[in-house]
Design a protein around this motif. Structure first.
Motif, PDB file in Angstrom:
ATOM      1  N   ALA A 147       8.255   1.482  -8.479  1.00  0.00           N
ATOM      2  CA  ALA A 147       7.009   0.969  -7.913  1.00  0.00           C
ATOM      3  C   ALA A 147       5.804   1.695  -8.487  1.00  0.00           C
ATOM      4  CB  ALA A 147       7.032   1.102  -6.395  1.00  0.00           C
ATOM      5  N   ASP A 148       5.907   3.005  -8.599  1.00  0.00           N
ATOM      6  CA  ASP A 148       4.789   3.782  -9.148  1.00  0.00           C
ATOM      7  C   ASP A 148       4.547   3.457 -10.610  1.00  0.00           C
ATOM      8  OD1 ASP A 148       4.473   4.920  -6.688  1.00  0.00           O
ATOM      9  OD2 ASP A 148       5.450   6.823  -7.201  1.00  0.00           O
ATOM     10  N   ASP A 149       5.570   2.865 -11.265  1.00  0.00           N
ATOM     11  CA  ASP A 149       5.431   2.450 -12.662  1.00  0.00           C
ATOM     12  C   ASP A 149       4.994   0.997 -12.769  1.00  0.00           C
ATOM     13  OD1 ASP A 149       5.528   2.964 -15.397  1.00  0.00           O
ATOM     14  OD2 ASP A 149       7.595   2.280 -15.581  1.00  0.00           O
ATOM     15  N   GLY A 150       4.671   0.394 -11.614  1.00  0.00           N
ATOM     16  CA  GLY A 150       4.099  -0.950 -11.630  1.00  0.00           C
ATOM     17  C   GLY A 150       5.024  -2.081 -11.248  1.00  0.00           C
ATOM     18  N   SER A 154       9.805  -3.718  -6.444  1.00  0.00           N
ATOM     19  CA  SER A 154      10.260  -2.444  -5.873  1.00  0.00           C
ATOM     20  C   SER A 154       9.298  -1.962  -4.799  1.00  0.00           C
ATOM     21  CB  SER A 154      10.409  -1.394  -6.974  1.00  0.00           C
ATOM     22  OG  SER A 154      11.480  -1.732  -7.837  1.00  0.00           O
ATOM     23  N   ALA A 155       8.008  -2.176  -5.004  1.00  0.00           N
ATOM     24  CA  ALA A 155       7.034  -1.815  -3.969  1.00  0.00           C
ATOM     25  C   ALA A 155       7.307  -2.624  -2.702  1.00  0.00           C
ATOM     26  CB  ALA A 155       5.618  -2.068  -4.470  1.00  0.00           C
ATOM     27  N   HIS A 156       7.639  -3.904  -2.863  1.00  0.00           N
ATOM     28  CA  HIS A 156       7.960  -4.760  -1.719  1.00  0.00           C
ATOM     29  C   HIS A 156       9.187  -4.225  -0.976  1.00  0.00           C
ATOM     30  CE1 HIS A 156       8.544  -8.402   0.643  1.00  0.00           C
ATOM     31  NE2 HIS A 156       9.789  -8.458   0.203  1.00  0.00           N
ATOM     32  N   ASP A 157      10.245  -3.910  -1.721  1.00  0.00           N
ATOM     33  CA  ASP A 157      11.466  -3.397  -1.091  1.00  0.00           C
ATOM     34  C   ASP A 157      11.225  -2.041  -0.440  1.00  0.00           C
ATOM     35  OD1 ASP A 157      13.152  -5.554  -1.702  1.00  0.00           O
ATOM     36  OD2 ASP A 157      13.473  -4.816  -3.718  1.00  0.00           O
ATOM     37  N   GLU A 176       0.666  -3.783   0.469  1.00  0.00           N
ATOM     38  CA  GLU A 176      -0.668  -4.025  -0.095  1.00  0.00           C
ATOM     39  C   GLU A 176      -0.635  -3.893  -1.618  1.00  0.00           C
ATOM     40  OE1 GLU A 176      -3.180  -1.214   1.869  1.00  0.00           O
ATOM     41  OE2 GLU A 176      -3.942  -2.708   3.295  1.00  0.00           O
ATOM     42  N   CYS A 177       0.049  -2.861  -2.089  1.00  0.00           N
ATOM     43  CA  CYS A 177       0.151  -2.631  -3.531  1.00  0.00           C
ATOM     44  C   CYS A 177       0.847  -3.809  -4.208  1.00  0.00           C
ATOM     45  CB  CYS A 177       0.906  -1.328  -3.794  1.00  0.00           C
ATOM     46  SG  CYS A 177       1.149  -0.950  -5.547  1.00  0.00           S
ATOM     47  N   ALA A 178       1.955  -4.263  -3.636  1.00  0.00           N
ATOM     48  CA  ALA A 178       2.689  -5.381  -4.221  1.00  0.00           C
ATOM     49  C   ALA A 178       1.873  -6.666  -4.149  1.00  0.00           C
ATOM     50  CB  ALA A 178       4.025  -5.551  -3.512  1.00  0.00           C
ATOM     51  N   ALA A 179       1.183  -6.881  -3.036  1.00  0.00           N
ATOM     52  CA  ALA A 179       0.374  -8.091  -2.874  1.00  0.00           C
ATOM     53  C   ALA A 179      -0.735  -8.136  -3.917  1.00  0.00           C
ATOM     54  CB  ALA A 179      -0.207  -8.152  -1.461  1.00  0.00           C
ATOM     55  N   ARG A 180      -1.366  -6.992  -4.160  1.00  0.00           N
ATOM     56  CA  ARG A 180      -2.410  -6.946  -5.194  1.00  0.00           C
ATOM     57  C   ARG A 180      -1.841  -7.242  -6.572  1.00  0.00           C
ATOM     58  NH1 ARG A 180      -4.091  -2.250  -2.460  1.00  0.00           N
ATOM     59  NH2 ARG A 180      -3.185  -0.947  -4.103  1.00  0.00           N
ATOM     60  N   LEU A 190       2.754  -8.780   4.916  1.00  0.00           N
ATOM     61  CA  LEU A 190       1.606  -8.036   5.412  1.00  0.00           C
ATOM     62  C   LEU A 190       0.826  -8.882   6.412  1.00  0.00           C
ATOM     63  CD1 LEU A 190       0.220  -5.357   5.261  1.00  0.00           C
ATOM     64  CD2 LEU A 190      -1.016  -6.126   3.241  1.00  0.00           C
ATOM     65  N   GLY A 191       0.729 -10.184   6.138  1.00  0.00           N
ATOM     66  CA  GLY A 191       0.095 -11.078   7.101  1.00  0.00           C
ATOM     67  C   GLY A 191       0.832 -11.080   8.427  1.00  0.00           C
TER      68      GLY A 191
END
Length: 452
Positions: A147-150, A154-157, A176-180, A190-191
């Motif tokens: 996730a930190d590599d973009g 993975s950010a979602h999971d 939020e990071c994944a949504a962006r 998130l909603g």
């Protein structure tokens, strides 16, 4: 060092150098032949280059043999390239070992090699392997690295691992990071989280973000928002978008809105699709529409019967009435004397349905058995209804047991599961069997307390 791409006209120069033992020239010559579609010649020169120590040629040979079905050869060449530290070769090698040979131990070792060399793909695969093995701490570490590599998936999971452990702040940050990054499911989750947290305006913003990627759940939620505002035309558009994805509940809702807008033909279309898909409530509504708007008694009877057989109380009563009028008193008596029990159709508050849907998504991840969001919402709504007058009572559980006569252990279990849904991480998610037991308690509690 990057190898320059060969150009048309380079063949004589590259051929001379390759024949003289220049591995780099042999690699470039192989690329040139591959571009021309001469795979056999490409393989020949890549083999010469790989024998001379060219890692890129070894990697290309791995791809060549994988495409042509030569698994052992592909593994050999990938391993040759991976052994020099090539992350892509190690990732491909691990993938073949896992998916073609079923060698999870060797695959994991090569994924670790690739991840250590900077492969985001390998880090994610390791996270998935570890999560499936129940190694949640290690899974978090690998998800975090990817996730930190973009990697937005993975950010979602990672957000769901945080949500399931009760770390709401981390879940929100990761979603939020994944949504962006364009991950529609994260925007939707998130909603839901914001809706469950009584922030409908914030929830709507993320539903709209997810809906840009045609997320059907987000479209459904936006339909509900529009409906609550009395904006029937906007609600119809959103429900029809969700209905187009095959969601029976949204097909039914689209039908309802079309009825309100005075468009019985469109309502018939949506009720009919949902009913044909097995939705008993839609079949009942379709029967009512056919009779009221089109005078189609035969069609109405057909869909009432379908709904009644699926356990719909109202359809059984309507069917019995139609059969009585038609003189078929024997069958009419069967339906009217012993109709299916009426289902609880009281709508839950939007924040409760959002919380229930998050739990349903969480339990359905990674091949799990998803709990039915409607059942979860019924549990939450039941507790909300029966305890609402008791928010200042010193012992709600004791009061419920005393007033209802339901066994204390059953009420305590209901309260426990409700607490898990509202505060994830406080206990494991309920199993499907446990949920059914709790639903039985909730329905018994409502019956005994006279809650409808």
């Amino acid at each position: 060092m990057a190898v320059p791409a060969p150009r048309v006209g380079d063949e004589p120069e590259l051929l001379a150098a390759a024949r003289a033992g220049d591995a780099r020239a042999a690699h470039r010559l192989g690329k040139l032949y591959a571009q021309h579609g001469d795979r056999a010649a490409a393989r020949l020169w890549w083999e010469r280059a790989a024998a001379g120590g060219n890692v890129d040629s070894a990697y290309n040979l791995g791809i060549w043999h994988e495409k042509h079905g030569s698994l052992e050869e592909a593994l050999t060449w990938y391993e040759a390239a991976a052994g020099t530290g090539d992350a892509e070769a190690a990732t491909n090698l691990a993938t073949l070992l896992l998916e073609q040979r079923g060698d999870a131990v060797a695959a994991r070792a090569w994924f670790e090699t690739a991840a250590a060399a900077g492969s985001r793909t390998a880090a994610r695969r390791l996270a998935l392997i570890c999560e499936d093995a129940g190694e949640l701490g290690t899974a978090r570490d690998w998800y975090r690295r990817a996730a930190d590599d973009g990697d937005v998936a993975s950010a979602h999971d990672l957000g769901f691992l945080a949500y399931g452990s009760g770390d709401d702040a981390e879940a929100v940050r990761r979603w939020e990071c994944a949504a962006r990054g364009g991950h529609a499911e994260s925007a939707y989750c998130l909603g839901l989280y914001l809706h469950a947290s009584r922030d409908p305006e914030g929830a709507e913003a993320y539903y709209r973000l997810a809906a840009r990627s045609e997320h059907p759940g987000a479209a459904s939620r936006l339909g509900g928002v529009a409906l609550s505002r009395g904006d029937l035309r906007t609600a119809r558009g959103w429900f029809e978008q969700a209905a187009g994805a095959g969601r029976a509940e949204d097909q039914r809702m689209a039908g309802f809105v079309c009825v309100e807008l005075g468009d019985p033909a469109a309502a018939s279309h949506w009720f009919g699709r949902a009913a044909a898909g097995g939705d008993a409530e839609a079949a009942f509504d379709y029967g009512l529409l056919l009779i009221a708007e089109f005078g189609d008694l035969v069609g109405g009877e057909h869909w009432f019967r379908q709904a009644a057989r699926a356990g719909h109380h109202g359809a059984a009563v309507e069917l019995g009435g139609l059969l009585s009028v038609a003189g078929e008193h024997g069958e009419a008596k069967e339906w009217l004397s012993d109709p299916p029990p009426a289902a609880w159709d009281r709508p839950a508050e939007p924040e409760l349905t959002a919380r229930a849907e998050l739990a349903a998504i969480a339990t359905g991840r990674r091949g799990g058995v998803p709990l039915a969001a409607a059942d979860l919402a019924e549990v939450l709504a039941t507790w909300d209804l029966v305890t609402r007058p008791l928010h200042r009572h010193p012992d709600v559980l004791a009061w419920l047991v005393a007033r209802s006569g339901v066994h204390a252990s059953a009420v305590e279990h209901l309260a426990s599961v409700r607490g898990t849904l509202v505060r994830p991480g406080s206990a494991p998610w309920p199993s499907p069997g446990e949920l059914q037991h709790v639903l039985t308690t909730a329905r018994d509690l409502r019956r005994r307390l006279g809650v409808r």
